[in-house]
Design a protein around this motif. Structure first.
Motif, mmCIF file in Angstrom:
data_model
loop_
_atom_site.group_PDB
_atom_site.id
_atom_site.type_symbol
_atom_site.label_atom_id
_atom_site.label_comp_id
_atom_site.label_asym_id
_atom_site.label_seq_id
_atom_site.Cartn_x
_atom_site.Cartn_y
_atom_site.Cartn_z
ATOM 1 N N GLN A 76 0.826 -1.205 0.000
ATOM 2 C CA GLN A 76 0.000 0.000 0.000
ATOM 3 C C GLN A 76 0.862 1.259 0.000
ATOM 4 O OE1 GLN A 76 -2.971 0.177 -0.699
ATOM 5 N NE2 GLN A 76 -4.101 1.786 0.382
ATOM 6 N N ILE A 77 1.945 1.236 0.770
ATOM 7 C CA ILE A 77 2.870 2.370 0.792
ATOM 8 C C ILE A 77 3.404 2.646 -0.617
ATOM 9 C CG2 ILE A 77 5.170 3.120 1.547
ATOM 10 C CD1 ILE A 77 4.608 1.639 4.198
ATOM 11 N N ILE A 78 3.852 1.586 -1.273
ATOM 12 C CA ILE A 78 4.430 1.728 -2.611
ATOM 13 C C ILE A 78 3.398 2.206 -3.619
ATOM 14 C CG2 ILE A 78 5.404 0.422 -4.550
ATOM 15 C CD1 ILE A 78 6.864 -1.309 -2.459
ATOM 16 N N GLN A 79 2.206 1.642 -3.562
ATOM 17 C CA GLN A 79 1.172 2.028 -4.524
ATOM 18 C C GLN A 79 0.764 3.493 -4.364
ATOM 19 O OE1 GLN A 79 -1.701 -1.120 -3.666
ATOM 20 N NE2 GLN A 79 -1.209 -2.142 -5.581
ATOM 21 N N ILE A 80 0.585 3.928 -3.117
ATOM 22 C CA ILE A 80 0.201 5.322 -2.882
ATOM 23 C C ILE A 80 1.340 6.264 -3.286
ATOM 24 C CG2 ILE A 80 -0.363 7.026 -1.108
ATOM 25 C CD1 ILE A 80 -1.863 4.846 0.376
ATOM 26 N N GLY A 81 2.567 5.901 -2.910
ATOM 27 C CA GLY A 81 3.721 6.716 -3.282
ATOM 28 C C GLY A 81 3.906 6.786 -4.785
ATOM 29 N N ASN A 82 3.691 5.674 -5.467
ATOM 30 C CA ASN A 82 3.846 5.643 -6.924
ATOM 31 C C ASN A 82 2.760 6.467 -7.613
ATOM 32 O OD1 ASN A 82 5.228 4.642 -9.285
ATOM 33 N ND2 ASN A 82 3.488 3.278 -9.643
ATOM 34 N N ASP A 83 1.548 6.433 -7.070
ATOM 35 C CA ASP A 83 0.473 7.274 -7.612
ATOM 36 C C ASP A 83 0.863 8.749 -7.511
ATOM 37 O OD1 ASP A 83 -1.100 5.094 -8.187
ATOM 38 O OD2 ASP A 83 -2.355 5.268 -6.398
ATOM 39 N N HIS A 84 1.509 9.097 -6.400
ATOM 40 C CA HIS A 84 1.939 10.480 -6.198
ATOM 41 C C HIS A 84 3.000 10.869 -7.220
ATOM 42 C CE1 HIS A 84 4.643 13.522 -4.253
ATOM 43 N NE2 HIS A 84 3.481 14.118 -4.116
#
Length: 268
Positions: free
Chosen positions: A252-260
């Motif tokens: 989840q951390i990676i997905q949210i950060g990547n969306d950013h």
């Protein structure tokens, strides 16, 4: 041996890559009270990724502040010299006059802290200081801010710590940096979870804690972005039940950060 679900999460992690032309790596910035498990979470992620217990980040064994140097932690991927496209930074604990200045967390979010900068509880970094990165590029900036809080310490957080958290949270919002939270030491907070990590989602105690944490910390983080984990601390071997919680949080951390990252690139 890893279970099927764990294997799928690890496979996803190993296949993850950043869009070409965006960044060299996704930068994850951890902050929270002393002894909450920031460095231990980095160690736990590294352990899961390497499929063995590892300790790349120095962690405190007590409630005292231990992390005093701003350091980028890479996570090894397979053979030596290969790394995942995300990195971690953690900061000095938040408590009172002995804790990190909230201005330094703001500097870290914006990429103004040089590698090796030593945190000073007495004063924040000034632009004229040697450790100040005057011209950060995109790779120096944080892509996601993760609040790490110990489940058994929430009721005892002092007003000065909560105030710093609120200031940091507001700054991240103003910088348009997404936020998440990790609830650590869940086994120490609940007897049935201590008996078996599998019971974490059955624990009424843990479920009841999430709401008060949101209210108390006023972080504005949705329930879907608060993840309970148990870090590796005294274990000598990996445990699949511990792994799956760490992997869920990390994904989840990676997905949210990547969306950013992708959103920022699109806007620019």
């Amino acid at each position: 041996m890893r279970r099927r679900h764990d294997q799928e999460e690890v496979k996803w992690l190993n296949l993850f890559s950043l869009e070409e032309g965006t960044k060299k790596h996704l930068r994850i910035l951890l902050y929270g009270p002393s002894g909450s498990g920031k460095s231990s979470f980095i160690n736990s992620v590294d352990s899961v990724c390497q499929n063995r217990i590892s300790r790349p980040a120095a962690a405190s064994s007590s409630g005292d502040t231990f992390t005093v140097t701003y350091k980028t932690h890479q996570i090894q991927k397979g053979k030596a010299g290969r790394y995942h496209p995300f990195v971690f930074n953690d900061a000095m604990g938040l408590e009172g006059i002995r804790g990190v200045c909230e201005e330094d967390i703001k500097h870290a979010m914006q990429g103004h802290l040089k590698e090796g900068y030593k945190f000073n509880a007495a004063s924040a970094l000034h632009p004229s200081d040697e450790g100040y990165n005057e011209n950060p590029d995109r790779n120096d900036m944080a892509d996601i801010l993760v609040c790490v809080v110990s489940a058994n310490a929430v009721p005892f957080l002092k007003d000065d710590t909560l105030n710093k958290m609120q200031i940091i949270r507001t700054a991240a919002r103003d910088y348009d940096i997404p936020q998440m939270a990790i609830l650590t030491k869940i086994d120490e907070a609940c007897p049935i979870v201590k008996k078996s990590i599998k019971n974490v989602y059955k624990s009424k105690h843990i479920k009841k804690m999430v709401g008060p944490i949101l209210h108390m910390l006023k972080l504005g983080i949705p329930l879907t972005d608060i993840f309970p984990v148990k870090n590796y601390h005294e274990e000598h071997d990996l445990n699949s039940d511990i792994d799956v919680l760490i992997l869920k949080a990390l994904r989840q951390i990676i997905q949210i950060g990547n969306d950013h990252i992708n959103k920022d690139t699109t806007i620019k």
